[in-house]
Design an enzyme around this catalytic site. Structure first.
Site, PDB file in Angstrom:
ATOM      1  N   HIS A 179      -7.107  -5.793  -1.194  1.00 37.39           N
ATOM      2  CA  HIS A 179      -5.780  -4.910  -0.986  1.00 37.39           C
ATOM      3  C   HIS A 179      -4.753  -5.776   0.018  1.00 37.39           C
ATOM      4  O   HIS A 179      -3.965  -5.196   0.152  1.00 37.39           O
ATOM      5  CB  HIS A 179      -6.227  -3.457  -0.267  1.00 37.39           C
ATOM      6  CG  HIS A 179      -5.362  -2.705  -0.315  1.00 37.39           C
ATOM      7  ND1 HIS A 179      -4.650  -2.139  -1.565  1.00 37.39           N
ATOM      8  CD2 HIS A 179      -4.705  -1.902   0.767  1.00 37.39           C
ATOM      9  CE1 HIS A 179      -3.829  -1.237  -0.912  1.00 37.39           C
ATOM     10  NE2 HIS A 179      -3.811  -0.934   0.249  1.00 37.39           N
ATOM     11  N   ASP A 197      -8.723  -4.545  -5.888  1.00 39.30           N
ATOM     12  CA  ASP A 197      -7.886  -3.697  -4.977  1.00 39.30           C
ATOM     13  C   ASP A 197      -8.560  -2.283  -5.054  1.00 39.30           C
ATOM     14  O   ASP A 197      -8.661  -1.941  -6.200  1.00 39.30           O
ATOM     15  CB  ASP A 197      -6.499  -3.675  -5.405  1.00 39.30           C
ATOM     16  CG  ASP A 197      -5.459  -3.599  -4.371  1.00 39.30           C
ATOM     17  OD1 ASP A 197      -5.543  -2.785  -3.730  1.00 39.30           O
ATOM     18  OD2 ASP A 197      -4.498  -4.521  -4.586  1.00 39.30           O
ATOM     19  N   SER A 253       0.846  -1.313  -0.002  1.00 42.67           N
ATOM     20  CA  SER A 253       0.067  -0.017   0.123  1.00 42.67           C
ATOM     21  C   SER A 253       0.929   1.368  -0.131  1.00 42.67           C
ATOM     22  O   SER A 253       1.896   1.581  -1.025  1.00 42.67           O
ATOM     23  CB  SER A 253      -0.968  -0.130   1.302  1.00 42.67           C
ATOM     24  OG  SER A 253      -1.853   1.032   1.030  1.00 42.67           O
TER      25      SER A 253
END
Length: 306
Positions: free
Chosen positions: A266, A239, A101
């Site tokens: 994610h 995602d 991320s």
């Protein structure tokens, strides 16, 4: 038995907490947020079982690390310096670097400054451009039912993003695009609950799907060709950082491999753990010099300079 330690590293503006386990080539983990913590990456410490030293740490401002009240510290440049300080102070040498991320944004930026210290780079659910990331998130928001989109637009225009009605729709998005495991794994829930709002609001914004912070203009798409280390790019089909972001990185980094986990959003290491860890193990072992001497690829990396 593999060694296991924890402690603190001084990074100039405070101390950051780290956990280190194993003996062997190093894998350094960079968590998301900005302002979350490394607890959600705890499962990745299992790379110790494959013969690696694994280090996770809470970035400055996060959970177990010091929390300065100076918001001018929350810059990409300072976080890059922090990563390099951790590598140097813990004696990690040439290492594998995995960012998830926001951690993938940071890992990419680190590679553009210090790729001579990398064996490989793993960009997990990240992007090379905040603008491309936000464009994708807006597409996900607009794919919601009409009434949900209207709620988001109304509250974002009015600046009432803490309204329960607005938060309900954001939660709907998170359940679809942040983690599709129900209930969320405790490690993820803990990280989400303990996020540093000072760091998060300064760099990102009020929530995952609204970027108003200092990261909003960050863009390294035109520099991807500079990265020459072996790079593994990972994301989920659903995602929140849409797959097109990973495809852009793959197209720009010549020595890269892209894998999209079809049943994940994610956090593929929670959503499709067997496939995720099999792939990670293969990548790390495949790009680690053997005991007999450095591989041709490792020699090339040794000669890189930024």
């Amino acid at each position: 038995m593999a060694t296991h330690t924890s402690g603190y590293v001084e990074v100039g503006s405070g101390r950051i907490w780290y956990e280190r386990a194993g003996d062997g080539p190093a894998l350094l983990l960079l968590h998301g947020g900005p302002g979350a913590d490394s607890h959600s990456l705890t499962d990745l410490m299992r790379a110790v079982e494959w013969g690696f030293t694994v280090v996770r740490f809470d970035q400055l401002g996060s959970r177990n690390s010091d929390k300065p009240d100076d918001t001018s510290l929350w810059t990409v440049e300072r976080f890059v310096d922090e990563v390099e300080t951790v590598r140097r102070e813990l004696g990690l040498g040439k290492m594998h670097l995995l960012g998830q991320s926001w951690g993938a944004f940071l890992a990419l930026e680190y590679a553009l400054h210090f790729q001579q210290h990398l064996l490989s780079l793993i960009l997990y659910s990240g992007a090379a451009s905040t603008m491309q990331c936000v464009d994708g998130m807006n597409r996900l928001k607009n794919a919601l039912p009409t009434e949900s989109v209207a709620i988001l637009n109304t509250h974002e225009s009015a600046g009432t993003t803490s309204d329960p009605e607005y938060l309900r729709v954001i939660d709907e998005l998170l359940r679809k695009h942040l983690c599709r495991v129900d209930p969320w794994p405790p490690e993820l829930k803990t990280s989400m609950d303990s996020i540093s709002l000072s760091v998060y609001h300064t760099m990102w914004g009020p929530n995952e799907f609204t970027c108003t912070g200092t990261l909003q203009h960050w863009d390294r798409r035109d520099r991807l060709h500079e990265i020459q280390v072996p790079t593994l790019i990972l994301c989920g089909r659903h995602d929140e950082v849409i797959p097109e972001c990973s495809e852009t990185m793959h197209a720009g980094i010549s020595n890269s491999e892209l894998v999209i986990f079809e049943d994940s959003s994610h956090h593929a290491h929670f959503e499709e753990p067997a496939a995720f860890f099999e792939l990670l193990q293969s990548h790390l072992i495949g790009h680690t010099p053997t005991a007999g001497g450095p591989s041709d690829m490792a020699r090339q990396i040794e000669n890189l300079s930024c």
